[in-house]
Design a protein around this motif. Structure first.
Motif, PDB file in Angstrom:
ATOM      1  N   ALA A 134       0.851  -1.181   0.000  1.00  0.00           N
ATOM      2  CA  ALA A 134       0.000   0.000   0.000  1.00  0.00           C
ATOM      3  C   ALA A 134       0.896   1.243   0.000  1.00  0.00           C
ATOM      4  CB  ALA A 134      -0.906  -0.008   1.221  1.00  0.00           C
ATOM      5  N   PRO A 135       0.376   2.370  -0.455  1.00  0.00           N
ATOM      6  CA  PRO A 135       1.177   3.600  -0.497  1.00  0.00           C
ATOM      7  C   PRO A 135       1.764   3.938   0.868  1.00  0.00           C
ATOM      8  CG  PRO A 135      -0.843   3.899  -1.727  1.00  0.00           C
ATOM      9  CD  PRO A 135      -0.960   2.572  -1.053  1.00  0.00           C
ATOM     10  N   GLY A 136       3.061   4.174   0.893  1.00  0.00           N
ATOM     11  CA  GLY A 136       3.719   4.524   2.134  1.00  0.00           C
ATOM     12  C   GLY A 136       4.089   3.346   3.006  1.00  0.00           C
ATOM     13  N   ASN A 137       3.709   2.156   2.587  1.00  0.00           N
ATOM     14  CA  ASN A 137       3.998   0.957   3.379  1.00  0.00           C
ATOM     15  C   ASN A 137       5.015   0.076   2.674  1.00  0.00           C
ATOM     16  OD1 ASN A 137       2.067   1.888   5.114  1.00  0.00           O
ATOM     17  ND2 ASN A 137       0.591   0.268   4.686  1.00  0.00           N
ATOM     18  N   GLN A 138       5.634  -0.782   3.464  1.00  0.00           N
ATOM     19  CA  GLN A 138       6.529  -1.768   2.881  1.00  0.00           C
ATOM     20  C   GLN A 138       5.723  -2.909   2.277  1.00  0.00           C
ATOM     21  OE1 GLN A 138       9.197  -2.923   6.091  1.00  0.00           O
ATOM     22  NE2 GLN A 138      10.700  -1.400   5.448  1.00  0.00           N
ATOM     23  N   ARG A 139       6.351  -3.576   1.347  1.00  0.00           N
ATOM     24  CA  ARG A 139       5.708  -4.755   0.765  1.00  0.00           C
ATOM     25  C   ARG A 139       5.621  -5.844   1.837  1.00  0.00           C
ATOM     26  NH1 ARG A 139       7.547  -6.732  -5.146  1.00  0.00           N
ATOM     27  NH2 ARG A 139       7.199  -4.492  -5.405  1.00  0.00           N
ATOM     28  N   GLU A 140       4.469  -6.457   1.939  1.00  0.00           N
ATOM     29  CA  GLU A 140       4.268  -7.483   2.964  1.00  0.00           C
ATOM     30  C   GLU A 140       3.718  -8.762   2.355  1.00  0.00           C
ATOM     31  OE1 GLU A 140       1.324  -6.316   5.815  1.00  0.00           O
ATOM     32  OE2 GLU A 140      -0.238  -6.018   4.309  1.00  0.00           O
ATOM     33  N   LEU A 141       4.067  -9.859   2.985  1.00  0.00           N
ATOM     34  CA  LEU A 141       3.554 -11.152   2.550  1.00  0.00           C
ATOM     35  C   LEU A 141       2.094 -11.281   2.935  1.00  0.00           C
ATOM     36  CD1 LEU A 141       4.045 -14.048   1.423  1.00  0.00           C
ATOM     37  CD2 LEU A 141       4.576 -14.716   3.777  1.00  0.00           C
ATOM     38  N   VAL A 142       1.290 -11.693   1.985  1.00  0.00           N
ATOM     39  CA  VAL A 142      -0.127 -11.940   2.234  1.00  0.00           C
ATOM     40  C   VAL A 142      -0.367 -13.432   2.445  1.00  0.00           C
ATOM     41  CG1 VAL A 142      -2.451 -11.798   1.278  1.00  0.00           C
ATOM     42  CG2 VAL A 142      -0.812  -9.938   0.884  1.00  0.00           C
ATOM     43  N   ALA A 143       0.134 -14.227   1.512  1.00  0.00           N
ATOM     44  CA  ALA A 143      -0.056 -15.670   1.592  1.00  0.00           C
ATOM     45  C   ALA A 143       0.982 -16.351   0.715  1.00  0.00           C
ATOM     46  CB  ALA A 143      -1.459 -16.068   1.139  1.00  0.00           C
ATOM     47  N   SER A 144       1.325 -17.562   1.088  1.00  0.00           N
ATOM     48  CA  SER A 144       2.249 -18.335   0.272  1.00  0.00           C
ATOM     49  C   SER A 144       1.842 -19.794   0.297  1.00  0.00           C
ATOM     50  CB  SER A 144       3.694 -18.178   0.766  1.00  0.00           C
ATOM     51  OG  SER A 144       3.831 -18.707   2.069  1.00  0.00           O
ATOM     52  N   ILE A 145       2.309 -20.519  -0.706  1.00  0.00           N
ATOM     53  CA  ILE A 145       2.003 -21.937  -0.794  1.00  0.00           C
ATOM     54  C   ILE A 145       3.179 -22.642  -1.442  1.00  0.00           C
ATOM     55  CG2 ILE A 145       0.810 -21.631  -3.015  1.00  0.00           C
ATOM     56  CD1 ILE A 145      -1.100 -23.897  -2.098  1.00  0.00           C
ATOM     57  N   THR A 146       3.519 -23.806  -0.914  1.00  0.00           N
ATOM     58  CA  THR A 146       4.586 -24.598  -1.512  1.00  0.00           C
ATOM     59  C   THR A 146       3.986 -25.600  -2.498  1.00  0.00           C
ATOM     60  OG1 THR A 146       4.480 -26.261   0.233  1.00  0.00           O
ATOM     61  CG2 THR A 146       5.981 -24.400   0.573  1.00  0.00           C
ATOM     62  N   ASN A 157       3.970 -28.654  -2.433  1.00  0.00           N
ATOM     63  CA  ASN A 157       3.276 -29.782  -1.812  1.00  0.00           C
ATOM     64  C   ASN A 157       2.062 -29.334  -0.999  1.00  0.00           C
ATOM     65  OD1 ASN A 157       4.499 -28.627   0.369  1.00  0.00           O
ATOM     66  ND2 ASN A 157       5.716 -30.398   0.955  1.00  0.00           N
ATOM     67  N   GLY A 158       1.697 -28.075  -1.139  1.00  0.00           N
ATOM     68  CA  GLY A 158       0.438 -27.621  -0.576  1.00  0.00           C
ATOM     69  C   GLY A 158       0.481 -26.946   0.779  1.00  0.00           C
ATOM     70  N   ASN A 159       1.655 -26.775   1.348  1.00  0.00           N
ATOM     71  CA  ASN A 159       1.737 -26.085   2.634  1.00  0.00           C
ATOM     72  C   ASN A 159       1.483 -24.592   2.447  1.00  0.00           C
ATOM     73  OD1 ASN A 159       2.404 -28.401   4.122  1.00  0.00           O
ATOM     74  ND2 ASN A 159       4.550 -28.217   3.570  1.00  0.00           N
ATOM     75  N   THR A 160       0.597 -24.064   3.254  1.00  0.00           N
ATOM     76  CA  THR A 160       0.217 -22.667   3.115  1.00  0.00           C
ATOM     77  C   THR A 160       0.606 -21.847   4.341  1.00  0.00           C
ATOM     78  OG1 THR A 160      -2.001 -23.112   3.975  1.00  0.00           O
ATOM     79  CG2 THR A 160      -1.714 -23.174   1.590  1.00  0.00           C
ATOM     80  N   ASN A 161       0.731 -20.559   4.107  1.00  0.00           N
ATOM     81  CA  ASN A 161       1.046 -19.619   5.176  1.00  0.00           C
ATOM     82  C   ASN A 161       0.301 -18.326   4.875  1.00  0.00           C
ATOM     83  OD1 ASN A 161       2.476 -18.547   7.464  1.00  0.00           O
ATOM     84  ND2 ASN A 161       3.763 -17.425   6.030  1.00  0.00           N
ATOM     85  N   TYR A 162      -0.323 -17.748   5.892  1.00  0.00           N
ATOM     86  CA  TYR A 162      -1.104 -16.526   5.700  1.00  0.00           C
ATOM     87  C   TYR A 162      -0.701 -15.468   6.713  1.00  0.00           C
ATOM     88  CZ  TYR A 162      -4.301 -19.399   2.928  1.00  0.00           C
ATOM     89  OH  TYR A 162      -4.853 -20.226   1.978  1.00  0.00           O
ATOM     90  N   ALA A 163      -0.772 -14.228   6.286  1.00  0.00           N
ATOM     91  CA  ALA A 163      -0.616 -13.125   7.225  1.00  0.00           C
ATOM     92  C   ALA A 163      -1.817 -13.153   8.172  1.00  0.00           C
ATOM     93  CB  ALA A 163      -0.574 -11.798   6.473  1.00  0.00           C
ATOM     94  N   ASP A 164      -1.587 -12.757   9.417  1.00  0.00           N
ATOM     95  CA  ASP A 164      -2.675 -12.772  10.396  1.00  0.00           C
ATOM     96  C   ASP A 164      -3.854 -11.919   9.931  1.00  0.00           C
ATOM     97  OD1 ASP A 164      -0.514 -12.832  13.343  1.00  0.00           O
ATOM     98  OD2 ASP A 164      -1.266 -14.441  12.062  1.00  0.00           O
ATOM     99  N   SER A 165      -3.559 -10.854   9.229  1.00  0.00           N
ATOM    100  CA  SER A 165      -4.607  -9.922   8.825  1.00  0.00           C
ATOM    101  C   SER A 165      -5.567 -10.505   7.784  1.00  0.00           C
ATOM    102  CB  SER A 165      -3.979  -8.645   8.267  1.00  0.00           C
ATOM    103  OG  SER A 165      -3.156  -8.942   7.143  1.00  0.00           O
TER     104      SER A 165
END
Length: 120
Positions: free
Chosen positions: A40-52, A54-62
């Motif tokens: 977002a403007p003025g913010n750093q790039r942040e991870l939202v979600a990722s997937i490997t 083999n299907g392992n996922t990771n999400y930002a708390d937000s």
């Protein structure tokens, strides 16, 4: 030459839903993981979600419980289903992929980004 192309961004109403897609093309032999980031403007790039691969996922708390990431290994595409969108989800969304084209080393590639704007 590897390309990542995002699609599906645009304007959406508060509380609405939207699906972003990222298609990877080129001489891809294997994908290790794919992620969606946002900035977002003025913010750093942040991870939202990722997937490997083999299907392992990771999400930002937000976004937990609202966003779902999925990977189609056969088509080298990754989708981000976004539900219950909030104003603070407004950002440029980027996909990245860690992949190999020669089975010797894995590299990270980025897409050009797609704008998501949540309006009230």
């Amino acid at each position: 030459q590897v390309r990542l192309v995002e699609s599906g961004g645009g304007l959406v109403q508060l509380g609405g839903a939207m699906t972003l897609s990222c298609a990877a093309s080129g001489s891809i032999l294997s994908i290790y993981a794919v992620g969606w980031y946002r900035q977002a403007p003025g913010n750093q790039r942040e991870l939202v979600a990722s997937i490997t691969s083999n299907g392992n996922t990771n999400y930002a708390d937000s976004v937990k419980g609202r966003f779902t990431i999925s990977l189609d290994n056969s088509r080298n595409t990754v989708d981000l289903q976004m539900n219950s969108l909030k104003l603070e989800d407004t950002a440029v969304y980027y996909c990245d992929a860690v992949l190999t084209t020669d089975q010797r080393e894995y590299k990270t590639y980025w897409g050009q980004g797609t704008q998501v704007t949540v309006s009230s």
